[in-house]
Design a protein around this motif. Structure first.
Motif, PDB file in Angstrom:
ATOM      1  N   TYR A   1       0.840  -1.196   0.000  1.00 14.43           N
ATOM      2  CA  TYR A   1       0.000   0.000   0.000  1.00 14.43           C
ATOM      3  C   TYR A   1       0.873   1.243   0.000  1.00 14.43           C
ATOM      4  O   TYR A   1       1.957   1.262   0.587  1.00 14.43           O
TER       5      TYR A   1
ATOM      6  N   GLN B   1       0.767   5.363   0.883  1.00 15.98           N
ATOM      7  CA  GLN B   1      -0.014   6.347   1.629  1.00 15.98           C
ATOM      8  C   GLN B   1       0.648   7.720   1.547  1.00 15.98           C
ATOM      9  O   GLN B   1       1.796   7.887   1.963  1.00 15.98           O
TER      10      GLN B   1
ATOM     11  N   GLY C   1      -2.065  12.707   4.901  1.00 13.97           N
ATOM     12  CA  GLY C   1      -3.454  13.130   4.957  1.00 13.97           C
ATOM     13  C   GLY C   1      -4.419  12.257   4.182  1.00 13.97           C
ATOM     14  O   GLY C   1      -5.611  12.575   4.091  1.00 13.97           O
ATOM     15  N   LYS C   2      -3.919  11.161   3.638  1.00 10.22           N
ATOM     16  CA  LYS C   2      -4.768  10.266   2.843  1.00 10.22           C
ATOM     17  C   LYS C   2      -4.752   8.867   3.434  1.00 10.22           C
ATOM     18  O   LYS C   2      -3.889   8.512   4.224  1.00 10.22           O
ATOM     19  N   GLY C   3      -5.736   8.065   3.012  1.00 10.41           N
ATOM     20  CA  GLY C   3      -5.728   6.677   3.421  1.00 10.41           C
ATOM     21  C   GLY C   3      -4.785   5.861   2.549  1.00 10.41           C
ATOM     22  O   GLY C   3      -4.433   6.275   1.444  1.00 10.41           O
ATOM     23  N   PRO C   4      -4.359   4.703   3.034  1.00 13.94           N
ATOM     24  CA  PRO C   4      -3.521   3.824   2.205  1.00 13.94           C
ATOM     25  C   PRO C   4      -4.260   3.418   0.939  1.00 13.94           C
ATOM     26  O   PRO C   4      -5.481   3.216   0.957  1.00 13.94           O
TER      27      PRO C   4
END
Lengths: 113, 113
Positions: free
Chosen positions: B36, B38, B41-44
């Motif tokens: 993943y 990331q 400030g964002k999701g994976p």
């Protein structure tokens, strides 16, 4: 944009309080997962729901609970909050119970003061 | 046995260079290994994934190498670009009716011009 939505984006609350985090999965996804991301613990799996039923539990504290509603959105309830609960909480969704690909939402940043 | 060990913790690579992140696992029941990406400030976001019956998988500039006997797998980012600067997580999961994913601790990659 993964298609997974989470509200609120930020939450600041005091110790001892209770909060509810909300997640809407991607359209058509039946599984919802909750994760906690903190600096010292990394990304920890909390719990999974599939079509309204709990399917797997990870490192979820007894003070925390979750549910998935008939419209498939999910809520994570955190009670008796402690300073150490401050973290990013992510929701992810996948198509089915055996689907490998998980799609993460933008997260809710919880700050406990 | 559920741990996934990831290294290095941080990595600085020059633009155009190769970024290499390594992961090791103990549980031989793991049968799906995603990576993943990331951004702050964002999701994976799922980047690339491999199953243990394959030794290598390539998608664009991203390649996973998998060594089943050594219980290790790695992510190679060829021709690294400043836009690749992010935190990368390896992960592992077991097929079994649910997808409890175990994440590595993350590698913060910085690609400098």
């Amino acid at each position: 944009d993964s298609g997974v939505t989470q509200t609120p984006k930020h939450l600041i609350t005091a110790t001892g309080q209770r909060v509810t985090l909300r997640c809407s999965p991607r359209s058509g996804d039946l599984s919802v997962y909750w994760y906690q991301q903190s600096l010292d613990q990394g990304l920890q799996f909390l719990i999974q729901y599939y079509n309204g039923e709990e399917r797997a539990k990870g490192n979820i504290l007894e003070r925390f609970s979750a549910q998935q509603f008939p419209d498939l959105h999910s809520e994570l309830n955190l009670s008796s909050l402690e300073l150490g609960d401050s973290a990013l909480y992510f929701c992810a969704s996948s198509r089915g119970i055996g689907s490998r690909e998980q799609y993460f939402g933008p997260g809710t940043r919880l700050t406990v003061t | 046995q559920q741990q996934v060990k990831q290294s290095p913790q941080s990595l600085i690579v020059q633009k155009g260079g190769i970024s290499i992140i390594n992961c090791a696992y103990e549980n031989t029941a793991f049968d799906y290994f995603p990576w993943y990406q990331q951004f702050p400030g964002k999701g994976p976001a799922l980047l690339i994934a491999i199953r243990p019956d394959v030794s290598e998988k390539k998608e664009g500039r991203f390649t996973i190498s998998f060594n089943k006997s050594a219980k290790q797998f790695s992510l190679h980012i060829m021709d690294s670009q400043p836009g690749d600067s992010a935190t990368y997580f390896c992960a592992a999961s077991i097929q079994g009716g649910y997808q409890k994913v175990t994440f590595g601790t993350g590698t913060k990659l910085q690609v400098i011009p």
